[in-house]
Design an enzyme around this catalytic site. Structure first.
Site, short mmCIF file in Angstrom:
data_model
loop_
_atom_site.label_atom_id
_atom_site.label_comp_id
_atom_site.label_asym_id
_atom_site.label_seq_id
_atom_site.Cartn_x
_atom_site.Cartn_y
_atom_site.Cartn_z
N ASP A 278 -6.67 48.82 50.81
CA ASP A 278 -5.90 48.72 49.65
C ASP A 278 -6.79 48.42 48.48
O ASP A 278 -7.07 49.08 47.36
CB ASP A 278 -4.60 48.01 49.58
N ASN B 232 -3.70 55.15 59.67
CA ASN B 232 -3.81 55.65 60.79
C ASN B 232 -4.75 54.51 61.46
O ASN B 232 -5.82 54.65 61.10
CB ASN B 232 -4.48 57.05 61.11
N LYS C 125 -1.68 59.78 38.40
CA LYS C 125 -1.86 59.48 40.08
C LYS C 125 -3.31 59.80 40.34
O LYS C 125 -3.96 60.77 40.36
CB LYS C 125 -0.72 60.43 40.57
C1 LIG Z 1 -1.83 42.95 40.27
C2 LIG Z 1 -3.46 42.61 40.36
C3 LIG Z 1 -3.94 41.93 39.32
C4 LIG Z 1 -5.37 41.95 39.20
C5 LIG Z 1 -5.99 41.37 38.13
C6 LIG Z 1 -7.56 41.76 37.92
C7 LIG Z 1 -8.26 41.34 39.14
C8 LIG Z 1 -9.36 42.27 39.32
C9 LIG Z 1 -9.01 42.78 40.75
C10 LIG Z 1 -9.62 43.96 41.06
C11 LIG Z 1 -9.34 44.52 42.40
C12 LIG Z 1 -8.24 45.58 42.42
C13 LIG Z 1 -7.61 45.86 43.53
C14 LIG Z 1 -6.32 46.23 43.59
C15 LIG Z 1 -5.87 46.55 44.96
C16 LIG Z 1 -4.45 45.82 45.10
C17 LIG Z 1 -3.54 46.42 44.25
C18 LIG Z 1 -1.99 46.03 44.62
O1 LIG Z 1 -1.90 45.15 45.30
S1 LIG Z 1 -0.77 46.60 43.64
C19 LIG Z 1 0.59 45.61 44.17
C20 LIG Z 1 1.47 46.41 45.26
N1 LIG Z 1 2.10 47.86 44.43
C21 LIG Z 1 3.14 47.36 43.72
O2 LIG Z 1 3.57 46.47 43.60
C22 LIG Z 1 3.69 48.62 43.00
C23 LIG Z 1 5.17 48.50 42.49
N2 LIG Z 1 5.52 49.84 42.12
C24 LIG Z 1 5.35 50.11 40.83
O3 LIG Z 1 5.24 49.30 40.01
C25 LIG Z 1 5.64 51.39 40.08
O4 LIG Z 1 6.41 52.21 41.36
C26 LIG Z 1 4.47 52.18 40.00
C27 LIG Z 1 3.84 51.54 38.77
C28 LIG Z 1 3.39 52.39 41.09
C29 LIG Z 1 4.73 53.64 39.51
O5 LIG Z 1 5.80 53.30 38.42
P1 LIG Z 1 6.15 54.35 37.11
O6 LIG Z 1 4.72 54.20 36.37
O7 LIG Z 1 7.44 54.11 36.62
O8 LIG Z 1 5.93 55.63 37.88
P2 LIG Z 1 6.90 56.92 37.60
O9 LIG Z 1 8.45 56.71 38.35
O10 LIG Z 1 6.83 57.15 36.05
O11 LIG Z 1 6.14 58.17 38.39
C30 LIG Z 1 4.76 58.63 38.05
C31 LIG Z 1 4.65 59.71 38.91
O12 LIG Z 1 4.25 59.09 40.34
C32 LIG Z 1 5.02 59.56 41.22
N3 LIG Z 1 5.27 58.51 42.21
C33 LIG Z 1 5.75 57.15 41.89
N4 LIG Z 1 5.76 56.24 42.76
C34 LIG Z 1 5.42 57.19 44.17
C35 LIG Z 1 5.19 56.84 45.36
N5 LIG Z 1 5.51 55.47 45.98
N6 LIG Z 1 4.95 57.85 46.25
C36 LIG Z 1 4.68 58.93 45.85
N7 LIG Z 1 4.72 59.61 44.48
C37 LIG Z 1 5.14 58.32 43.61
C38 LIG Z 1 6.39 60.02 40.75
O13 LIG Z 1 7.05 61.02 41.52
C39 LIG Z 1 5.73 60.59 39.40
O14 LIG Z 1 5.08 61.75 39.72
P3 LIG Z 1 4.99 63.10 38.64
O15 LIG Z 1 6.52 63.45 38.58
O16 LIG Z 1 4.37 62.57 37.37
O17 LIG Z 1 4.47 64.10 39.43
#
Ligand SMILES: CCCCCCCCCCCCCCCCCC(=O)SCCNC(=O)CCNC(=O)[C@H](O)C(C)(C)COP(=O)(O)OP(=O)(O)OC[C@H]1O[C@@H](n2cnc3c(N)ncnc32)[C@H](O)[C@@H]1OP(=O)(O)O
Length: 229
Positions: free
Chosen positions: A152, A174, A198
């Site tokens: 991730d 996997n 995306k």
């Molecule tokens: C927080 C960390 C802060 C860090 C601070 C800075 C520190 C620096 C750090 C650097 C290192 C960073 C590494 C990051 C790694 C960790 C990341 C996490 O853990 S993150 C934590 C864990 N993650 C979370 O907690 C995320 C929780 N989920 C969310 O917040 C929201 O669902 C979202 C933001 C992911 C999308 O929301 P939204 O913007 O409202 O999206 P829409 O409904 O408008 O859809 C847009 C398009 O996407 C499609 N689509 C959407 N979802 C899916 C899906 N699952 N499957 C397939 N498709 C999907 C949908 O069909 C549409 O397609 P189209 O029609 O345009 O073709």
């Protein structure tokens, strides 16, 4: 829940101000030390060698620091805390004031020891990871959730390096072969496709000699819609 745009950009700016060039002395964070504006504590860059690193991961670190010299690769710095200016503008009290970034929350050698290097032209990231004893799953083996965390983070950094702040929407992993606890593994991640907000990312996880494919994965990372807070 989500942060405003301004702090997000500051975080990305900090992350993109990556470290290449000369190899820092082992154990010396030097200029990588980040003094928070509160000046209450100093957070060190944890993607530099520490005494818990095996010879193998040090060697890989050295090889890639050399590749940084011509600017094609950059080392990705990594911290334990989110700096106060990047934190949510809420009163942080009690447990929350002790919040740490998960993948950097363990003391040296016990958990996630890793360094990442990013290649901007190839849109790919390589992570060298050594899982410590507190990441055990089955006896003597790395916990699958620990590997999922590293996939991730590596995939997330690959997407974030485009300049967008992303969240993980989907991960498919996997698990093909178990990983001996304490061994060094190589995670290669690349962006396969970008569609609007995306980012489709793929990862493979291999032994250092590339003879064993431990795992492969795909992930979807979505950049935040500025219209939605
Ligand atoms: C927080 C960390 C802060 C860090 C601070 C800075 C520190 C620096 C750090 C650097 C290192 C960073 C590494 C990051 C790694 C960790 C990341 C996490 O853990 S993150 C934590 C864990 N993650 C979370 O907690 C995320 C929780 N989920 C969310 O917040 C929201 O669902 C979202 C933001 C992911 C999308 O929301 P939204 O913007 O409202 O999206 P829409 O409904 O408008 O859809 C847009 C398009 O996407 C499609 N689509 C959407 N979802 C899916 C899906 N699952 N499957 C397939 N498709 C999907 C949908 O069909 C549409 O397609 P189209 O029609 O345009 O073709």
């Amino acid at each position: 829940m989500l942060r405003s745009c301004a702090p997000r950009l500051r975080t990305l700016g900090a992350l993109r101000g990556l470290t290449g060039g000369a190899r820092p002395a082992v154990g010396d964070a030097g200029p990588a030390l980040r003094l928070f504006s509160s000046e209450k504590f100093i957070d060190k860059d944890r993607s530099l060698p520490n005494p818990s690193w095996s010879k193998e991961i040090r060697l890989l670190f050295d090889q890639f620091m050399k590749k940084c010299e011509d600017g094609s690769w950059k080392r990705v710095p990594s911290y334990r805390y989110i700096s106060p200016q990047d934190s949510k503008p809420t009163k942080e009290e009690g447990q929350m004031s002790r919040a740490r970034i998960f993948s950097r929350s363990y003391d040296d050698g016990l958990g996630f020891e890793f360094v990442m290097f990013h290649n901007d032209v190839e849109k790919r990231t390589v992570c060298f990871f050594q899982g410590g004893p507190h990441l055990q799953g089955p006896s003597g083996l790395l916990h699958g959730g620990a590997l999922a965390t590293m996939i991730d983070v590596t995939g997330g950094v690959t997407a974030i390096m485009t300049g967008e702040f992303v969240m993980t929407a989907n991960l498919n992993i996997n698990f093909k072969r178990p990983i001996p606890l304490g061994s060094v593994i190589v995670i290669n991640s690349q962006i396969d496709k970008v569609e609007g907000r995306k980012f489709f990312v793929s990862c493979d996880v291999q032994s250092v000699d590339e003879k064993t494919l431990y795992s492969n994965a795909t992930g979807l990372f979505i950049s935040l819609d500025p219209e939605k807070k």
